[in-house]
Every structure is written in C-alpha cells, then in structure tokens.
Design an enzyme around this catalytic site. Sequence first.
Site, PDB file in Angstrom:
ATOM      1  N   ILE A 103      31.732 -58.841  -8.733  1.00  0.00           N
ATOM      2  CA  ILE A 103      32.737 -59.917  -8.751  1.00  0.00           C
ATOM      3  C   ILE A 103      34.012 -59.497  -8.013  1.00  0.00           C
ATOM      4  O   ILE A 103      34.685 -60.335  -7.395  1.00  0.00           O
ATOM      5  CB  ILE A 103      33.036 -60.395 -10.194  1.00  0.00           C
ATOM      6  CG1 ILE A 103      33.677 -61.776 -10.161  1.00  0.00           C
ATOM      7  CG2 ILE A 103      33.891 -59.411 -10.978  1.00  0.00           C
ATOM      8  CD1 ILE A 103      32.859 -62.860  -9.547  1.00  0.00           C
TER       9      ILE A 103
ATOM     10  N   SER B  76      37.567 -46.935  -9.477  1.00  0.00           N
ATOM     11  CA  SER B  76      36.156 -47.217  -9.721  1.00  0.00           C
ATOM     12  C   SER B  76      35.430 -45.886  -9.629  1.00  0.00           C
ATOM     13  O   SER B  76      35.735 -45.074  -8.758  1.00  0.00           O
ATOM     14  CB  SER B  76      35.651 -48.195  -8.644  1.00  0.00           C
ATOM     15  OG  SER B  76      34.598 -48.984  -9.108  1.00  0.00           O
ATOM     16  N   ARG B  77      34.469 -45.675 -10.536  1.00  0.00           N
ATOM     17  CA  ARG B  77      33.833 -44.346 -10.596  1.00  0.00           C
ATOM     18  C   ARG B  77      33.028 -44.046  -9.338  1.00  0.00           C
ATOM     19  O   ARG B  77      32.943 -42.913  -8.904  1.00  0.00           O
ATOM     20  CB  ARG B  77      32.912 -44.269 -11.812  1.00  0.00           C
ATOM     21  CG  ARG B  77      33.627 -44.439 -13.135  1.00  0.00           C
ATOM     22  CD  ARG B  77      32.635 -44.753 -14.229  1.00  0.00           C
ATOM     23  NE  ARG B  77      31.764 -45.867 -13.855  1.00  0.00           N
ATOM     24  CZ  ARG B  77      30.737 -46.308 -14.554  1.00  0.00           C
ATOM     25  NH1 ARG B  77      30.431 -45.732 -15.684  1.00  0.00           N
ATOM     26  NH2 ARG B  77      30.015 -47.331 -14.136  1.00  0.00           N
TER      27      ARG B  77
ATOM     28  N   LYS C  40      36.563 -62.526 -17.340  1.00  0.00           N
ATOM     29  CA  LYS C  40      35.942 -63.071 -18.539  1.00  0.00           C
ATOM     30  C   LYS C  40      34.691 -62.290 -18.895  1.00  0.00           C
ATOM     31  O   LYS C  40      34.064 -61.750 -17.975  1.00  0.00           O
ATOM     32  CB  LYS C  40      35.616 -64.563 -18.382  1.00  0.00           C
ATOM     33  CG  LYS C  40      34.850 -64.974 -17.136  1.00  0.00           C
ATOM     34  CD  LYS C  40      33.461 -64.635 -16.848  1.00  0.00           C
ATOM     35  CE  LYS C  40      32.339 -64.589 -17.758  1.00  0.00           C
ATOM     36  NZ  LYS C  40      31.030 -64.358 -17.064  1.00  0.00           N
TER      37      LYS C  40
ATOM     38  N   ASP D 193      26.936 -64.356 -21.103  1.00  0.00           N
ATOM     39  CA  ASP D 193      27.789 -63.922 -19.978  1.00  0.00           C
ATOM     40  C   ASP D 193      28.026 -65.108 -19.037  1.00  0.00           C
ATOM     41  O   ASP D 193      29.183 -65.448 -18.764  1.00  0.00           O
ATOM     42  CB  ASP D 193      27.192 -62.707 -19.254  1.00  0.00           C
ATOM     43  CG  ASP D 193      28.039 -62.344 -18.041  1.00  0.00           C
ATOM     44  OD1 ASP D 193      29.156 -61.850 -18.231  1.00  0.00           O
ATOM     45  OD2 ASP D 193      27.614 -62.625 -16.908  1.00  0.00           O
TER      46      ASP D 193
HETATM   47  P1  NAP Z   1      29.131 -55.149 -12.074  1.00  0.00           P
HETATM   48  O1  NAP Z   1      29.145 -55.301 -10.597  1.00  0.00           O
HETATM   49  O2  NAP Z   1      27.876 -54.723 -12.726  1.00  0.00           O
HETATM   50  O3  NAP Z   1      30.280 -54.179 -12.602  1.00  0.00           O
HETATM   51  C1  NAP Z   1      31.537 -54.045 -12.034  1.00  0.00           C
HETATM   52  C2  NAP Z   1      31.894 -52.579 -11.866  1.00  0.00           C
HETATM   53  O4  NAP Z   1      32.426 -52.072 -13.087  1.00  0.00           O
HETATM   54  C3  NAP Z   1      30.725 -51.663 -11.590  1.00  0.00           C
HETATM   55  O5  NAP Z   1      30.365 -51.710 -10.236  1.00  0.00           O
HETATM   56  C4  NAP Z   1      31.248 -50.310 -12.016  1.00  0.00           C
HETATM   57  O6  NAP Z   1      31.866 -49.663 -10.909  1.00  0.00           O
HETATM   58  C5  NAP Z   1      32.319 -50.628 -13.047  1.00  0.00           C
HETATM   59  N1  NAP Z   1      31.993 -50.131 -14.390  1.00  0.00           N
HETATM   60  C6  NAP Z   1      32.833 -49.450 -15.189  1.00  0.00           C
HETATM   61  N2  NAP Z   1      32.244 -49.136 -16.341  1.00  0.00           N
HETATM   62  C7  NAP Z   1      31.007 -49.616 -16.292  1.00  0.00           C
HETATM   63  C8  NAP Z   1      29.922 -49.601 -17.189  1.00  0.00           C
HETATM   64  N3  NAP Z   1      30.010 -49.024 -18.394  1.00  0.00           N
HETATM   65  N4  NAP Z   1      28.782 -50.205 -16.814  1.00  0.00           N
HETATM   66  C9  NAP Z   1      28.684 -50.784 -15.600  1.00  0.00           C
HETATM   67  N5  NAP Z   1      29.696 -50.848 -14.710  1.00  0.00           N
HETATM   68  C10 NAP Z   1      30.844 -50.251 -15.040  1.00  0.00           C
HETATM   69  O7  NAP Z   1      29.554 -56.489 -12.784  1.00  0.00           O
HETATM   70  P2  NAP Z   1      30.195 -57.833 -12.212  1.00  0.00           P
HETATM   71  O8  NAP Z   1      29.118 -58.798 -11.948  1.00  0.00           O
HETATM   72  O9  NAP Z   1      31.177 -57.541 -11.141  1.00  0.00           O
HETATM   73  O10 NAP Z   1      30.934 -58.335 -13.542  1.00  0.00           O
HETATM   74  C11 NAP Z   1      32.113 -57.730 -14.036  1.00  0.00           C
HETATM   75  C12 NAP Z   1      32.806 -58.740 -14.931  1.00  0.00           C
HETATM   76  O11 NAP Z   1      33.077 -59.899 -14.150  1.00  0.00           O
HETATM   77  C13 NAP Z   1      31.960 -59.202 -16.114  1.00  0.00           C
HETATM   78  O12 NAP Z   1      32.743 -59.361 -17.259  1.00  0.00           O
HETATM   79  C14 NAP Z   1      31.413 -60.543 -15.665  1.00  0.00           C
HETATM   80  O13 NAP Z   1      31.184 -61.433 -16.747  1.00  0.00           O
HETATM   81  C15 NAP Z   1      32.541 -61.051 -14.794  1.00  0.00           C
HETATM   82  N6  NAP Z   1      32.089 -62.017 -13.782  1.00  0.00           N
HETATM   83  C16 NAP Z   1      31.008 -61.763 -12.993  1.00  0.00           C
HETATM   84  C17 NAP Z   1      30.568 -62.743 -12.107  1.00  0.00           C
HETATM   85  C18 NAP Z   1      29.398 -62.530 -11.180  1.00  0.00           C
HETATM   86  O14 NAP Z   1      28.987 -63.491 -10.513  1.00  0.00           O
HETATM   87  N7  NAP Z   1      28.838 -61.348 -11.073  1.00  0.00           N
HETATM   88  C19 NAP Z   1      31.235 -63.958 -12.023  1.00  0.00           C
HETATM   89  C20 NAP Z   1      32.371 -64.150 -12.782  1.00  0.00           C
HETATM   90  C21 NAP Z   1      32.782 -63.177 -13.671  1.00  0.00           C
HETATM   91  P3  NAP Z   1      31.890 -48.053 -10.845  1.00  0.00           P
HETATM   92  O15 NAP Z   1      30.497 -47.590 -11.169  1.00  0.00           O
HETATM   93  O16 NAP Z   1      32.306 -47.767  -9.439  1.00  0.00           O
HETATM   94  O17 NAP Z   1      32.882 -47.626 -11.884  1.00  0.00           O
END
Ligand code: NAP
Length: 307
Positions: A13, A35-36, A89, A167
């Site tokens: 996101i 970011s890690r 969110k 989610d």
């Molecule tokens: P994601 O890509 O899986 O995670 C975002 C980043 O968070 C990961 O790349 C990771 O980066 C870091 N991170 C830190 N601690 C973590 C852990 N324990 N497990 C996994 N990742 C961790 O997720 P995302 O889709 O961007 O979603 C993140 C948030 O945005 C969620 O709350 C989601 O509901 C919201 N969101 C997502 C979307 C969508 O379309 N994907 C839309 C709207 C809102 P590092 O490994 O580099 O630390």
Amino acid sequence: MTHKLAIVGVGKIARDQHIPAIAANPNFELTATASRNAEVGGVPAWRDLASLLDAKPEINCVSLCTPPQVRYSDARLALEAGRHVMLEKPPGATLSEVHDLVRIAKERELTLFATWHSRHAAAVAHARNWLRGKKILRLAISWKEDVRQWHPGQEWIWEAGGLGIFDPGINALSVMTEILPQSVHLKQAELFFPSNRQTPIAAQLEFHDPCEAEISAELDWREQGPPAWNIEVETTVGTAKLSEGGAKMEIDGTETAVGHDAEYPGLYARFADLLDSGESDVDLKPMLHVSDAFTLGKRVTVEPFDW
Ligand code: NAP
C-alpha cells in the site's frame, strides 16, 4: 508549510498509494522511510523507526503503512517522540490500544489520524448526501474478492490480529458507517475459519437498526474472477447502488456523475488540514463492528486454505 514525513513499512500500500499521493501533495515531502527489508529509491532509509527519528529531528509526521499487529508500538514511539501520526486502516490490532494512542496524542497536543481510505472513494459523499432524510428499508453489503489475487503471499492477514476477510471487509463497514444517518449494531454473525488459519475467510453479518432497516453484509475471500465491492441501499423513493468500492453510484439503475476517485490524495489532504488545525480524527466505528463480530460471531470451520 511543507511537512517532512516518514513512511514506516514500505510494502504494497505504501508503494501503490501513499508514495504517489505524497508526491502529488505540496504540503508533504517524503523525507525518510523505515522498513526492515525495503527502501524507496532516492529517499534516506532506516531499518527501524527509532533510529530514523533519532537521526532526523526535522521529521514532524509519520505515516504507518505496516500490518495492524505491529502498528501500536511504532505509533506510540512516534507520538512520544513528538511526531504527528497517520495510521493505515485498521488503526490497530485492538480498540484499547487505539484509545491509548488517542490519550497520548491528546496529552502531547499532537495530531492522530486514523484513516479510512474507502470513505474518500468518489461516490461515498454523494451517497451520504442522497440518503440524508430518506427512509431506508434495506442496506446490503456484498464485498467479495479473490484473496490470492488481492493479498498474494501476505501471511499476516491469516495471523491473529490480521483480521482475515475483515481486512477488506472493514472498508465496507467504513463506508456503511459514513453513509448511514443512524447508528446500528451487530445482532448476529457467522465467521468461516479455514481449519488451518487464525482468521476468517468469509463472514455473514446482520445488524440491528433502531430505524428498522434490514442491514446485512456478506464478506467473502473465496470469490473467483472480478471482485464485487458493492453496497445497495433501498429507500422508499429509490435504490442506490455503490459499486467498485464506492467509486461509482447508480440510482435505480442510472449511473450518477460523482467526480474523480481520489482516495489517498483525499487522505493526505485531510491529514494536512488536521495538522494545520491541530486536531485529531479517530473514528473507531468500523473497527467496533469488526470487534463485535469476533465477540458475537458463531465460528464455522471450513476447508483449509493454502496459497
Ligand atoms: P504488506 O505489503 O504485506 O506490508 C507492508 C510492510 O510492512 C511490509 O512490506 C513490511 O516491510 C512491513 N512490516 C513490518 N512488520 C511486519 C510484519 N510483522 N509482517 C509483515 N510486514 C511487516 O501489506 P500492505 O498490503 O501494504 O498493507 C499494510 C496495511 O495497509 C494493512 O493494514 C492493510 O489493511 C492496509 N491497506 C492495504 C491495502 C492493499 O491494497 N494492500 C489497501 C488499503 C489499506 P519490511 O519487511 O520492509 O519491514
């Protein structure tokens, strides 16, 4: 004033939405990331937020784009270091941790913004205005998508606190709570858990409405093909249908003009306004319904889920 902003959690996101929305908003400059495992080309990068905040005192706000299970600790760290905070969110893994963040932000006179991006979809304000003063008979949410397409490989969604189908489903509830003039509460729920997972793959919800409308939601991650992100609202004078997650609206089958979709630009515009006015915006209604579903919902075990 240009706000110097840091992003935490450079993942899907952050890349798809936050970084382009920040680049398009002159009120913000992406000054650093934490970011890690990931970086944004040309932007100073740290592996954790604590070292970033120590190294960059000029950063005055932080946008947390990590999964919900790890959001509280970073939000607290940022607030205690005197930075304003924007939360993806859902705003946390539990309601009480978000209440704690509200307390800290208030004590330190900082802005805390719990975002609900779907509320900024093009047709949502239009739907809210159209419904004002009308007698609502029925509201039906149908929020169905293929988890393999929309959350590929994301293990955290299946872990406790990852919410599973809620989610995306919480987005529908954020729209429902935005457009409905009255408050409703959950009266019945069924949650469908794969036998090898901690969070549900599908859910059916029924709400009690003091104004006697029938209100229900069907949320499902087992959909094949194109997603359905729809909310239909029947009133005594016509039926409105929000589709594409709130980007489009029809009234009795005729599409109405609603303007451009600008969910994340809308969020950053709102954050800039909150920073200017020194206010916070934390509405926990969508999360309350999800929390109620986990409290009240009947648990049904379904076949295991594997990618
Ligand atoms: P994601 O890509 O899986 O995670 C975002 C980043 O968070 C990961 O790349 C990771 O980066 C870091 N991170 C830190 N601690 C973590 C852990 N324990 N497990 C996994 N990742 C961790 O997720 P995302 O889709 O961007 O979603 C993140 C948030 O945005 C969620 O709350 C989601 O509901 C919201 N969101 C997502 C979307 C969508 O379309 N994907 C839309 C709207 C809102 P590092 O490994 O580099 O630390």
